[in-house]
Design a protein around this motif. Structure first.
Motif, short mmCIF file in Angstrom:
data_model
loop_
_atom_site.label_atom_id
_atom_site.label_comp_id
_atom_site.label_asym_id
_atom_site.label_seq_id
_atom_site.Cartn_x
_atom_site.Cartn_y
_atom_site.Cartn_z
N MET A 1 0.84 -1.17 0.00
CA MET A 1 0.00 0.00 0.00
C MET A 1 0.89 1.24 0.00
SD MET A 1 -2.67 1.29 2.95
CE MET A 1 -3.79 -0.02 2.62
N ARG A 2 0.70 2.09 -1.00
CA ARG A 2 1.45 3.35 -1.09
C ARG A 2 0.63 4.44 -0.42
NH1 ARG A 2 5.62 3.83 -4.99
NH2 ARG A 2 5.04 5.99 -5.36
N VAL A 3 1.24 5.12 0.53
CA VAL A 3 0.55 6.13 1.32
C VAL A 3 1.29 7.45 1.25
CG1 VAL A 3 -0.24 6.78 3.63
CG2 VAL A 3 -0.35 4.38 2.91
N ILE A 4 0.54 8.50 0.95
CA ILE A 4 1.07 9.86 1.02
C ILE A 4 0.64 10.43 2.37
CG2 ILE A 4 1.05 12.19 0.06
CD1 ILE A 4 0.25 10.88 -2.64
N GLY A 5 1.61 10.78 3.19
CA GLY A 5 1.33 11.47 4.44
C GLY A 5 1.34 12.96 4.18
N LEU A 6 0.35 13.66 4.72
CA LEU A 6 0.24 15.10 4.49
C LEU A 6 0.28 15.88 5.79
CD1 LEU A 6 -2.69 15.36 1.89
CD2 LEU A 6 -0.26 15.67 1.46
N GLY A 7 1.02 16.94 5.77
CA GLY A 7 0.97 17.95 6.82
C GLY A 7 0.43 19.22 6.18
N LEU A 8 -0.61 19.78 6.77
CA LEU A 8 -1.26 20.94 6.18
C LEU A 8 -1.28 22.10 7.16
CD1 LEU A 8 -4.44 19.07 4.94
CD2 LEU A 8 -2.63 19.92 3.47
N ALA A 81 5.48 10.86 9.65
CA ALA A 81 4.87 9.98 10.66
C ALA A 81 3.53 9.43 10.16
CB ALA A 81 4.70 10.71 11.98
N ALA A 82 2.72 10.26 9.53
CA ALA A 82 1.42 9.80 9.02
C ALA A 82 1.62 8.74 7.93
CB ALA A 82 0.62 10.98 8.47
N ALA A 83 2.57 8.95 7.04
CA ALA A 83 2.84 7.97 5.99
C ALA A 83 3.34 6.65 6.58
CB ALA A 83 3.86 8.53 5.00
N LEU A 84 4.24 6.74 7.56
CA LEU A 84 4.77 5.53 8.20
C LEU A 84 3.68 4.74 8.92
CD1 LEU A 84 8.07 7.05 9.61
CD2 LEU A 84 7.91 5.25 7.86
N VAL A 85 2.88 5.44 9.70
CA VAL A 85 1.83 4.77 10.49
C VAL A 85 0.78 4.14 9.58
CG1 VAL A 85 -0.10 5.18 12.09
CG2 VAL A 85 2.15 6.14 12.58
N ALA A 86 0.32 4.87 8.59
CA ALA A 86 -0.75 4.37 7.73
C ALA A 86 -0.30 3.27 6.78
CB ALA A 86 -1.37 5.51 6.94
N SER A 87 0.98 3.27 6.40
CA SER A 87 1.47 2.25 5.46
C SER A 87 2.03 1.03 6.17
CB SER A 87 2.55 2.83 4.55
OG SER A 87 3.76 3.00 5.27
N GLY A 88 2.57 1.21 7.36
CA GLY A 88 3.25 0.11 8.04
C GLY A 88 4.58 -0.25 7.41
N GLY A 110 0.30 -2.19 5.31
CA GLY A 110 -0.92 -1.61 5.90
C GLY A 110 -0.59 -0.97 7.22
N PRO A 111 -1.61 -0.45 7.90
CA PRO A 111 -1.36 0.35 9.11
C PRO A 111 -0.65 -0.40 10.22
CG PRO A 111 -3.70 -0.01 8.78
CD PRO A 111 -3.01 -0.61 7.62
N ILE A 112 0.17 0.34 10.95
CA ILE A 112 0.79 -0.18 12.15
C ILE A 112 -0.31 -0.42 13.17
CG2 ILE A 112 2.36 0.35 14.07
CD1 ILE A 112 3.96 2.06 12.10
N GLN A 113 -0.40 -1.61 13.69
CA GLN A 113 -1.44 -1.94 14.65
C GLN A 113 -1.34 -1.07 15.90
OE1 GLN A 113 -3.95 -4.03 13.84
NE2 GLN A 113 -2.91 -4.07 11.88
N ASN A 114 -2.50 -0.76 16.46
CA ASN A 114 -2.61 0.00 17.71
C ASN A 114 -2.12 1.44 17.58
OD1 ASN A 114 -3.62 -2.29 19.04
ND2 ASN A 114 -1.53 -3.01 19.38
N ARG A 115 -1.96 1.93 16.38
CA ARG A 115 -1.54 3.32 16.22
C ARG A 115 -2.58 4.12 15.43
NH1 ARG A 115 3.41 5.46 17.63
NH2 ARG A 115 4.98 3.94 18.08
N THR A 116 -3.51 3.45 14.78
CA THR A 116 -4.52 4.18 14.02
C THR A 116 -5.89 3.84 14.54
OG1 THR A 116 -4.71 2.43 12.35
CG2 THR A 116 -3.14 4.19 11.90
N THR A 117 -6.84 4.68 14.24
CA THR A 117 -8.21 4.41 14.65
C THR A 117 -8.80 3.32 13.76
OG1 THR A 117 -8.98 6.15 13.19
CG2 THR A 117 -8.60 6.76 15.48
N PRO A 118 -9.74 2.55 14.28
CA PRO A 118 -10.38 1.51 13.46
C PRO A 118 -11.14 2.15 12.30
CG PRO A 118 -11.09 1.38 15.76
CD PRO A 118 -10.25 2.59 15.63
#
Length: 119
Positions: A1-8, A81-88, A110-118
């Motif tokens: 899974m390719r994830v773009i983490g964004l800071g806005l 951090a958002a990209a790392l957590v969401a992609s695993g 995929g997401p790092i377990q216990n770090r993202t909301t269900p």
């Protein structure tokens, strides 16, 4: 899974978000702070969005470090951090900045377990 983490930043524009997404290339998911998920600059973005609570990013080690971001969120870069957590998985691209938008790209199973909301 390719994830773009964004800071806005609050002043981020839709044009800056589009430019960041174009620079990052194809992705399966965008990930950002839940406090930014409703930002008007994200309206109309076609890639699914995962909203992460601030505590999901706290303590995530990132190669980039902003002292201001670290003091506020407990990680060196919200985008990384958002990209790392969401992609695993690992970062493919460290944080890059386009105007008031910061982005990073990661790929993993995929997401790092216990770090993202269900979902």
């Amino acid at each position: 899974m390719r994830v773009i983490g964004l800071g806005l930043a609050s002043r981020a524009t839709a044009a800056e978000v589009r430019a960041a997404l174009a620079a990052a290339g194809p992705a399966d998911l965008l990930a950002t702070l839940d406090s930014r998920a409703g930002h008007s600059a994200l309206a109309g973005v076609a890639v699914p969005l995962r909203a992460l609570p601030e505590q999901a990013l706290h303590g995530v080690v990132t190669p980039s470090r902003s002292d201001r971001i670290f003091a506020r969120f407990g990680c060196g870069s919200v985008a990384e951090a958002a990209a790392l957590v969401a992609s695993g998985g690992p970062l493919l691209t460290r944080r890059q900045t386009i105007g008031a938008v910061t982005w990073a790209l990661a790929e993993g199973p995929g997401p790092i377990q216990n770090r993202t909301t269900p979902e």
